[in-house]
Design an enzyme around this catalytic site. Sequence first.
Site, short mmCIF file in Angstrom:
data_model
loop_
_atom_site.label_atom_id
_atom_site.label_comp_id
_atom_site.label_asym_id
_atom_site.label_seq_id
_atom_site.Cartn_x
_atom_site.Cartn_y
_atom_site.Cartn_z
N ARG A 66 0.94 -1.17 0.08
CA ARG A 66 0.10 0.13 0.11
C ARG A 66 0.84 1.34 0.11
O ARG A 66 0.68 2.41 -0.74
CB ARG A 66 -1.09 0.02 1.16
N THR A 67 1.68 1.49 0.68
CA THR A 67 2.52 2.59 0.95
C THR A 67 3.41 3.13 -0.25
O THR A 67 3.06 4.19 -0.78
CB THR A 67 3.43 2.66 2.29
N LYS A 94 25.94 -4.84 -2.62
CA LYS A 94 27.26 -5.11 -2.59
C LYS A 94 28.16 -4.52 -1.39
O LYS A 94 29.36 -4.12 -1.62
CB LYS A 94 27.89 -4.48 -3.84
N ARG A 116 11.39 3.87 3.70
CA ARG A 116 11.02 3.05 4.48
C ARG A 116 12.13 2.00 4.89
O ARG A 116 12.82 1.62 4.03
CB ARG A 116 9.85 2.05 4.02
N HIS A 146 4.88 5.67 11.71
CA HIS A 146 4.54 5.59 10.45
C HIS A 146 3.59 6.78 10.36
O HIS A 146 2.37 6.50 10.16
CB HIS A 146 3.79 4.39 10.07
N1 CP Z 1 -0.24 0.05 5.87
C1 CP Z 1 1.07 -0.42 5.46
O1 CP Z 1 1.94 0.22 5.74
O2 CP Z 1 0.94 -1.18 4.57
P1 CP Z 1 2.21 -1.68 3.40
O3 CP Z 1 3.24 -2.51 4.33
O4 CP Z 1 1.80 -2.38 2.43
O5 CP Z 1 2.82 -0.30 2.96
#
Ligand code: CP
Length: 321
Positions: A66-67, A94, A116, A146
Amino acid sequence: MSRHIQLTEHGKLKHFLTIEGLDKALLTEILVTAESFAGVSEHQVKKVPLLRGKTIVNLFFENSTRTRTTFELAATRLSADVLSMNIATSATSKGESLLDTIHNLEAMHVDMFVVRHAISGAAHFIAQHTAPHISVINAGDGQHAHPTQAMLDMFTIRQYKKQFEGLKIAIVGDILHSRVARSQILALNTLGVSEVRVIAPKTLLPAHVKNMGVIPLYDMAEGLSDVDVVIMLRLQKERMNSAFLPSESEFFRCYGLTEAKLALAKSDAIVMHPGPINRGVEIASSVADGPQSVILQQVSNGIAVRMAIMTMTLGHQGGTS
Ligand code: CP
């Protein structure tokens, strides 16, 4: 984490790393700006030119559905150029350090990193070491934060409940390992909800959880009584280093959201989940797919909210509906 690194001297967003330290006015500005973008996805031509000429790099060192995709779509709909790095095939494998990767991408004149990472503080670290014109957005760091997920959740709550004041909200499940819950709790309290409850076995609640501005409860019947919003969380097994539960079936029996348990909440309560959902572990399919579920609406809202945060951090305001 300090307030100053993510704000300019005029109090505007420069980076978006955490909800911590952001006030109600700024969170509300994000929600209002996102509203102005909500219609863009409905247009025949799903684009506005606000970030034309900007280059945005998605750096996902952890898996995401999603993110990553909603950030990519948000940037595309703002007419930015988007590069989504495949970390598995990058020079990280590497032995290149995180900062060397960042400095090499900077040399390509990029404007934003969306990051992320499994390590808490990674996005903050990059923001501290990157060139001054570059904005950094935290797309989830370890167990820490998040913040864009929290803001799309706030947007969804406001969409269905109109205001935050007076709401009772229950967050259920693995609070201990959840960066989403930490960011949601900060945002809900800043936006002025009446009550935030967290419902979980003691093993899945952080120590000193009461200091987070929540009411901890261990029983679903008590915790769900009279709530307006139920937010379910998955068991984050990738962050568990020992046994926190007897079994998944026992967890579902006690804490899984079924239609019978949901009936304890207000009749117009909405059911939310940041995803990915684990059916039959924390939520029954009949609830996840049921009439009170807004789980897929959360995903849709992620695009407008991320468009808002990208434009605000890059110094552009507002969109077009
Ligand atoms: N909600 C969320 O962070 O989903 P993803 O891990 O799919 O990005």
